[in-house]
Design a protein around this motif. Sequence first.
Motif, PDB file in Angstrom:
ATOM      1  N   GLU A   1      27.096  -4.160   7.598  1.00  0.00           N
ATOM      2  CA  GLU A   1      26.051  -3.222   7.209  1.00  0.00           C
ATOM      3  C   GLU A   1      24.689  -3.863   7.410  1.00  0.00           C
ATOM      4  N   SER A   2      23.698  -3.023   7.676  1.00  0.00           N
ATOM      5  CA  SER A   2      22.328  -3.503   7.768  1.00  0.00           C
ATOM      6  C   SER A   2      21.424  -2.616   6.924  1.00  0.00           C
ATOM      7  N   VAL A   3      20.303  -3.195   6.487  1.00  0.00           N
ATOM      8  CA  VAL A   3      19.252  -2.418   5.827  1.00  0.00           C
ATOM      9  C   VAL A   3      18.311  -1.912   6.909  1.00  0.00           C
ATOM     10  N   VAL A   4      18.060  -0.601   6.939  1.00  0.00           N
ATOM     11  CA  VAL A   4      17.106  -0.045   7.891  1.00  0.00           C
ATOM     12  C   VAL A   4      15.982   0.627   7.114  1.00  0.00           C
ATOM     13  N   LEU A   5      14.757   0.347   7.492  1.00  0.00           N
ATOM     14  CA  LEU A   5      13.603   0.985   6.878  1.00  0.00           C
ATOM     15  C   LEU A   5      12.448   0.996   7.862  1.00  0.00           C
ATOM     16  N   ASP A   6      11.545   1.897   7.800  1.00  0.00           N
ATOM     17  CA  ASP A   6      11.343   2.999   6.883  1.00  0.00           C
ATOM     18  C   ASP A   6      11.955   4.253   7.491  1.00  0.00           C
ATOM     19  N   LEU A   7      12.686   5.006   6.682  1.00  0.00           N
ATOM     20  CA  LEU A   7      13.394   6.164   7.217  1.00  0.00           C
ATOM     21  C   LEU A   7      12.632   7.463   7.033  1.00  0.00           C
TER      22      LEU A   7
ATOM     23  N   ASP B   1       0.829  -1.202   0.000  1.00  0.00           N
ATOM     24  CA  ASP B   1       0.000   0.000   0.000  1.00  0.00           C
ATOM     25  C   ASP B   1       0.863   1.252   0.000  1.00  0.00           C
ATOM     26  N   ARG B   2       1.878   1.224   0.851  1.00  0.00           N
ATOM     27  CA  ARG B   2       2.641   2.443   1.056  1.00  0.00           C
ATOM     28  C   ARG B   2       4.135   2.124   0.945  1.00  0.00           C
ATOM     29  N   PRO B   3       4.838   2.890   0.134  1.00  0.00           N
ATOM     30  CA  PRO B   3       6.262   2.617  -0.061  1.00  0.00           C
ATOM     31  C   PRO B   3       7.068   2.978   1.186  1.00  0.00           C
ATOM     32  N   ALA B   4       8.332   2.655   1.149  1.00  0.00           N
ATOM     33  CA  ALA B   4       9.221   2.923   2.286  1.00  0.00           C
ATOM     34  C   ALA B   4      10.545   3.447   1.752  1.00  0.00           C
ATOM     35  N   ILE B   5      11.261   4.149   2.613  1.00  0.00           N
ATOM     36  CA  ILE B   5      12.626   4.538   2.283  1.00  0.00           C
ATOM     37  C   ILE B   5      13.566   3.661   3.093  1.00  0.00           C
ATOM     38  N   SER B   6      14.457   2.998   2.390  1.00  0.00           N
ATOM     39  CA  SER B   6      15.407   2.144   3.104  1.00  0.00           C
ATOM     40  C   SER B   6      16.817   2.603   2.796  1.00  0.00           C
TER      41      SER B   6
ATOM     42  N   VAL C   1      18.329  -6.724   8.860  1.00  0.00           N
ATOM     43  CA  VAL C   1      17.267  -5.773   8.506  1.00  0.00           C
ATOM     44  C   VAL C   1      16.611  -5.273   9.785  1.00  0.00           C
ATOM     45  N   ILE C   2      16.489  -3.955   9.906  1.00  0.00           N
ATOM     46  CA  ILE C   2      15.799  -3.371  11.060  1.00  0.00           C
ATOM     47  C   ILE C   2      14.567  -2.657  10.533  1.00  0.00           C
ATOM     48  N   VAL C   3      13.422  -3.001  11.107  1.00  0.00           N
ATOM     49  CA  VAL C   3      12.139  -2.501  10.610  1.00  0.00           C
ATOM     50  C   VAL C   3      11.493  -1.571  11.633  1.00  0.00           C
ATOM     51  N   THR C   4      11.044  -0.421  11.157  1.00  0.00           N
ATOM     52  CA  THR C   4      10.277   0.488  12.003  1.00  0.00           C
ATOM     53  C   THR C   4       9.449   1.397  11.104  1.00  0.00           C
ATOM     54  N   GLU C   5       8.442   2.048  11.679  1.00  0.00           N
ATOM     55  CA  GLU C   5       7.674   2.974  10.836  1.00  0.00           C
ATOM     56  C   GLU C   5       8.488   4.254  10.628  1.00  0.00           C
ATOM     57  N   GLY C   6       8.035   5.081   9.677  1.00  0.00           N
ATOM     58  CA  GLY C   6       8.866   6.164   9.183  1.00  0.00           C
ATOM     59  C   GLY C   6       9.220   7.272  10.159  1.00  0.00           C
ATOM     60  N   TYR C   7       8.364   7.533  11.125  1.00  0.00           N
ATOM     61  CA  TYR C   7       8.677   8.611  12.065  1.00  0.00           C
ATOM     62  C   TYR C   7       9.881   8.229  12.927  1.00  0.00           C
ATOM     63  N   SER C   8       9.785   7.092  13.593  1.00  0.00           N
ATOM     64  CA  SER C   8      10.877   6.701  14.490  1.00  0.00           C
ATOM     65  C   SER C   8      12.127   6.327  13.705  1.00  0.00           C
ATOM     66  N   GLY C   9      11.947   5.787  12.494  1.00  0.00           N
ATOM     67  CA  GLY C   9      13.111   5.465  11.668  1.00  0.00           C
ATOM     68  C   GLY C   9      13.889   6.714  11.302  1.00  0.00           C
ATOM     69  N   ASN C  10      13.166   7.754  10.955  1.00  0.00           N
ATOM     70  CA  ASN C  10      13.818   9.024  10.606  1.00  0.00           C
ATOM     71  C   ASN C  10      14.518   9.626  11.817  1.00  0.00           C
ATOM     72  N   ILE C  11      13.845   9.580  12.963  1.00  0.00           N
ATOM     73  CA  ILE C  11      14.436  10.116  14.193  1.00  0.00           C
ATOM     74  C   ILE C  11      15.712   9.341  14.536  1.00  0.00           C
ATOM     75  N   ALA C  12      15.647   8.020  14.440  1.00  0.00           N
ATOM     76  CA  ALA C  12      16.820   7.189  14.763  1.00  0.00           C
ATOM     77  C   ALA C  12      17.982   7.520  13.828  1.00  0.00           C
ATOM     78  N   LEU C  13      17.683   7.588  12.538  1.00  0.00           N
ATOM     79  CA  LEU C  13      18.731   7.869  11.546  1.00  0.00           C
ATOM     80  C   LEU C  13      19.392   9.199  11.829  1.00  0.00           C
ATOM     81  N   LYS C  14      18.585  10.218  12.050  1.00  0.00           N
ATOM     82  CA  LYS C  14      19.155  11.556  12.212  1.00  0.00           C
ATOM     83  C   LYS C  14      19.848  11.715  13.559  1.00  0.00           C
ATOM     84  N   ALA C  15      19.324  11.050  14.599  1.00  0.00           N
ATOM     85  CA  ALA C  15      20.010  11.103  15.891  1.00  0.00           C
ATOM     86  C   ALA C  15      21.384  10.446  15.770  1.00  0.00           C
ATOM     87  N   ALA C  16      21.451   9.332  15.035  1.00  0.00           N
ATOM     88  CA  ALA C  16      22.734   8.642  14.858  1.00  0.00           C
ATOM     89  C   ALA C  16      23.679   9.493  14.009  1.00  0.00           C
ATOM     90  N   GLU C  17      23.173  10.037  12.922  1.00  0.00           N
ATOM     91  CA  GLU C  17      24.012  10.891  12.069  1.00  0.00           C
ATOM     92  C   GLU C  17      24.524  12.097  12.841  1.00  0.00           C
TER      93      GLU C  17
END
Lengths: 353, 353
Positions: free
Chosen positions: B141-147, B127-132, B229-245
């Motif tokens: 390396e791991s695949v993380v989505l949704d970012l 239904d809804r795409p994701a950013i990985s 592979v680490i799976v999460t919905e887009g809000y927390s995935g984005n927060i995690a990515l940016k906090a790590a960066e």
Amino acid sequence: MLSKVRIALDAMGGDAGAAVVIPGAAISLGRHRNTEFLLVGDRARIEPELEKHPALKTTSKIIHTDVAVSGSDKPSQALRRGRKTSSMWLAIDAVKKGEADVAVSAGNTGALMAMSRFHLRTLPGIDRPAISAIWPTRRGESVVLDLGATIGGDARHLVALAVMGAAMASVQFNKPRPTVGLLNIGTEEIKGHEEIREAGEILRARNLPELDYIGFIEGDGIGKGLADVIVTEGYSGNIALKAAEGTARQMAELLRNEMQRSWLSKLGYLFARSAFQALRNKMDPNKSNGGVLLGLNGLVVKSHGGINAEGFAYAIDVGYEMAHYDLLNKINQMLNREGGALNSVQSAQEAVS
Amino acid sequence: MLSKVRIALDAMGGDAGAAVVIPGAAISLGRHRNTEFLLVGDRARIEPELEKHPALKTTSKIIHTDVAVSGSDKPSQALRRGRKTSSMWLAIDAVKKGEADVAVSAGNTGALMAMSRFHLRTLPGIDRPAISAIWPTRRGESVVLDLGATIGGDARHLVALAVMGAAMASVQFNKPRPTVGLLNIGTEEIKGHEEIREAGEILRARNLPELDYIGFIEGDGIGKGLADVIVTEGYSGNIALKAAEGTARQMAELLRNEMQRSWLSKLGYLFARSAFQALRNKMDPNKSNGGVLLGLNGLVVKSHGGINAEGFAYAIDVGYEMAHYDLLNKINQMLNREGGALNSVQSAQEAVS
């Protein structure tokens, strides 16, 4: 204040229990001599540890119990099984009775929240407490909350977090009107969950005297120090905190490994040792250990569960400082000032919705 | 494959537009000579940049438009204003028409998602795409989505993310059955949002041949490499990515500053330069730039908006690799294998709920 700070420790909390809690207390005592400890837990585990730390022993009292809250207990189970008997409950109970100024536990977060809320009750206007902590940033330090006390929450909850976080920051950083940002996935007004946008509207419309709302902040804005207080609900706050901690550990480890690869880089490490030490001092996640439970009629500090004695000592330090500087009363005064920022938030929300 | 990889670039996306996109393309071309570029945007901005990069010029074609999607446009506004005319749309359109193998944009994420979904359509069962994206870990390396493509989502959405992420990981890491973890605030089964627990139950119950579900993973477990592979919905995935960066940038900056403090540490830096270079190579957030939009009938890569040419080149590299190794078809085959993992998930959920 020259009076003693009395700290109740849940000596059965965390992955290692007394084996970490007691040496942790000894480390913290070395930094603040005017501390008295109530060590709550299994006497048979506590006493052998205490023998190794004579200074701690003279300033400690043991409250014996052999009931521990398990890391896998649901909050409701923990309350059912551990109420009035568990080390976690009895540490909180010491605060409730006025026998301790603060309780520190490395136990199950959900259980600690539930027991604290049940026994100490929340402040007027606060439905659900929060865990807040000090986050090292490029510009200094920020208060970040909620780090995992409450999952999800509506706009009113986020606004309450903003007010509590601002109260903590104003006391901690001595700023009368700290800046507050809402964590979001973009800085544009249209981004993110409905409740975050609504909380932003309320904070902007109210223009509270206690805090200066500056808008949305992205995940990388925390470390940039873009606001004195960063507000988010407990799920994303916990994810952000742990992702950042994990990255800090990962980089430190990688750097250490790389530094060992050649004699040249080993030499470089020796020369630059003070720089590495400074980095470690600033970015060591252990040093940020110790989340303050905000919104309760009493001081409770949550330590990470999987921490060593040094890390646990930092959580005790947080509790010590909170009690020593009487932060709880100061925060409560701020929350209740002039009828209470939270009450005015409540009526604001009615106006918005 | 020796055939050319054709890459459409949104030359008006991101904070700097053509001034970053064109030199970024030149850098990426230096790494993969068998690339052809479609540069979509304002000819008056593109041509002066292109003059500086003769090799790029010979392998590029300009598709002119002066309509740009703004960073502050809502997805619906972007679609209304920019459909059929904007540089973002025309880059996606080149993929749709088969004139490009992949589109890369540093523009507004929400608009890119909306346009890609509208124009390319989602795969059956999605239904809804994701950013990985690929996340550097201690173990590799791991695949993380949704970012950040989709905010929130039910258990079925999380399971779909797990299947898409596993497909990407199995191709990217050449693992037939990658391990998959759900991001959560604790590893106990009782933790976190209802939908995460439910997704965990479904994944465990189904025991899909495409992936090995290993349970919940906390924020610091991503960097530990606890799952492929680490799976999460887009809000927390984005927060995690940016906090790590943000943490990675903060540590690198802090270390740089500390290294400049004394002549001894400067000397140390010189000796250990290779170690720092290795650290930078592994942890530079620019190098992880380039999120793959999964779940679409076409390849689209999202770059950070506020990135330099080198960072944008990494996003192009991701697009190049996805196209060169025909990953989209491989992922789609995996998703649709034997009736499709997603369909079996659908019926599993009916069974569970």
